[in-house]
Design an enzyme around this catalytic site. Structure first.
Site, PDB file in Angstrom:
ATOM      1  CG  ASN A 132      -1.287   2.050  -4.024  1.00  0.00           C
ATOM      2  OD1 ASN A 132      -1.797   1.968  -2.903  1.00  0.00           O
ATOM      3  ND2 ASN A 132      -0.139   1.477  -4.322  1.00  0.00           N
ATOM      4  CD  GLU A 227       4.116  -4.811   4.129  1.00  0.00           C
ATOM      5  OE1 GLU A 227       5.004  -4.518   3.286  1.00  0.00           O
ATOM      6  OE2 GLU A 227       4.201  -5.799   4.865  1.00  0.00           O
ATOM      7  CB  CYS A 261       4.668  -0.072  -2.576  1.00  0.00           C
ATOM      8  SG  CYS A 261       3.386   0.733  -1.611  1.00  0.00           S
TER       9      CYS A 261
END
Length: 454
Positions: A132, A227, A261
């Site tokens: 992304n 993450e 995210c």
């Protein structure tokens, strides 16, 4: 490599074999004997050279990023700008890796002792990055590694390796020692060594929770930075600027088709302003222009592939079949899924309790601020949250009670600037990015004790 918008092949990418990955790790280990002794001014200069190299090829990076990920050009350019900033911040931090002097004479036996601490680089490390943000999330692994002197072997996302390979070209043209950065596009099954090889001292992973927690299990004694995902929540109080909040929630939910995210997935609005807010939000959402990511006017592009848009379609259908109300969107066309707002959704539905990673937003009313805080916390994730209010007491309650890695006041949790500590709790992972904070993860404190009488 295919373009998510046109489905056309845009490049052929050679995949690294396990033997080539092994050689890259060995080269990184060997290079560490040089990089561990690089003075801070050289590490600073290398990071600045990378920033300058990206800037010189900014349009090439931006268009490549847009073609391989489907991210609209306006957002691709912003990501390239952020990556330039990330390396410049790393250049500054390279000269600020400080230690401290300790007074050890806190007990009589230590009366003649003084301590000095200093941070040392860990050694060769690995990074695994998602699709992304194929440049800036790579930069958040590579820039701090260069700043401290840790050679890094990087596996880019299988669907977006081109931007990382361009970054490799840029680094080749700097004063960085050979072997300080290797890019190894490969199949996941061939990347085992990047997690399990004991020669590596740390693995930094950004991606889905199931894969992240599996990496932690397999990493052995090495450090791990994870993450992972989120289903970020926002609270909108009656005193908020509703026009501003609606614009920002729209941005936070639907930029890059929600494939972020910290994309806004859940928004809770005080019942007294709920109807007004949702009208404004729907109006803002309908202004988004769907189209070719390379078109300068496009603000909403396709998802990374058709499989993910079909997944979002099934999640929306599940919610609607169980009584949810569709405010806008809900339609799929290939890899495109229209920006979609739902309300009256039961909390056990996937669109609420799992990470959508798509253009989905659930908006619900609440009566009491504590109820809203508790609802935000009612999640397996805890990355960031946003609160729109001008009341200091409510702001501090949110900061104290929300179980997340970061609280953003009067903006959406999708906000991130590249020097701030960034990371989550619960299933959102652990460890922190943000150059200064990643440097702490990528270094080891060593103590020197000095006796006055030698």
């Amino acid at each position: 490599m295919t373009n998510p918008y046109t489905q056309e092949v845009i490049a052929d990418v050679s995949l690294a074999t396990p033997q080539e990955i092994d050689r890259a790790i060995g080269l990184a280990v060997e290079t560490f004997q040089t990089t561990r002794n690089l003075p801070s001014y050289m590490r600073r200069n290398i990071c600045n050279q990378v920033a300058e190299g990206i800037e010189k090829r900014k349009e090439e990076f931006s268009r490549t990023l847009a073609m391989e990920s489907g991210k609209p050009l306006v957002y691709s350019r912003a990501e390239v700008d952020r990556s330039i900033s990330t390396f410049r911040i790393a250049a500054e931090e390279a000269t600020r890796i400080h230690g401290e002097v300790l007074n050890l004479d806190v007990t009589e036996p230590a009366k003649d002792k003084t301590g000095i601490t200093r941070r040392f680089p860990l050694g060769a490390i690995s990074g695994i990055s998602p699709f992304n943000f194929p440049l800036n999330l790579v930069s958040h692994k590579v820039a701090p590694a260069l700043a401290v002197g840790n050679p890094i072997v990087l596996k880019p996302a299988s669907s977006t390796p081109l931007t990382a390979l361009l970054l490799g070209e840029v680094i080749l043209d700097t004063d960085a020692p050979e072997g300080v950065f290797s890019v190894v596009p490969c199949k996941s099954r061939d990347a085992t060594a990047l997690v399990e090889d004991p020669r590596l001292q740390l693995v930094s992973f950004t991606g889905s929770p199931p894969i992240g927690w599996d990496i932690k299990k397999r990493a052995g004694k090495k450090r791990v930075i994870l993450e992972l995902g989120g289903n970020a929540g926002v609270i909108v109080e009656p005193d908020a600027d509703l026009d501003f909040a609606a614009k920002r929630v729209c941005f936070g939910a639907f930029s890059f088709s929600g494939q972020v995210c910290i994309s806004v997935q859940r928004t809770y609005v005080h019942e007294s302003v709920f109807d007004s807010f949702i009208d404004k939000l729907a109006s803002e959402t309908q202004k988004l222009k769907k189209g070719d990511p390379l078109d300068e006017s496009t603000t909403f592009g396709p998802m990374i592939d058709t499989g993910n848009s079909e997944r979002i379609e099934s999640w929306v259908k599940e919610a609607l079949d169980d009584g949810a109300k569709l405010v806008t969107g809900g339609k799929r066309d290939g890899a495109f899924f229209d920006p979609t707002i739902l309300t009256n959704v039961k909390r056990d539905k996937k669109v609420v309790c799992e990470e959508a990673f798509g253009p989905l937003l659930v908006v619900e009313p609440y009566r009491d601020f504590q109820e809203a805080l508790d609802t935000i916390n009612d999640s397996d994730f805890g990355l960031q949250a946003g609160v729109f209010t001008n009341h200091l007491d409510l702001s501090m309650r949110a900061f104290n009670q929300l179980h997340v890695g970061g609280v953003v006041l009067n903006d959406v949790p999708t906000f991130r600037v590249d020097n701030m500590p960034y990371g989550g709790v619960k299933d959102s992972g652990f460890g922190r990015e943000g150059i200064k904070y990643t440097i702490e993860e990528m270094t080891e404190i060593k103590l020197l004790v000095m006796n006055k009488y030698l």
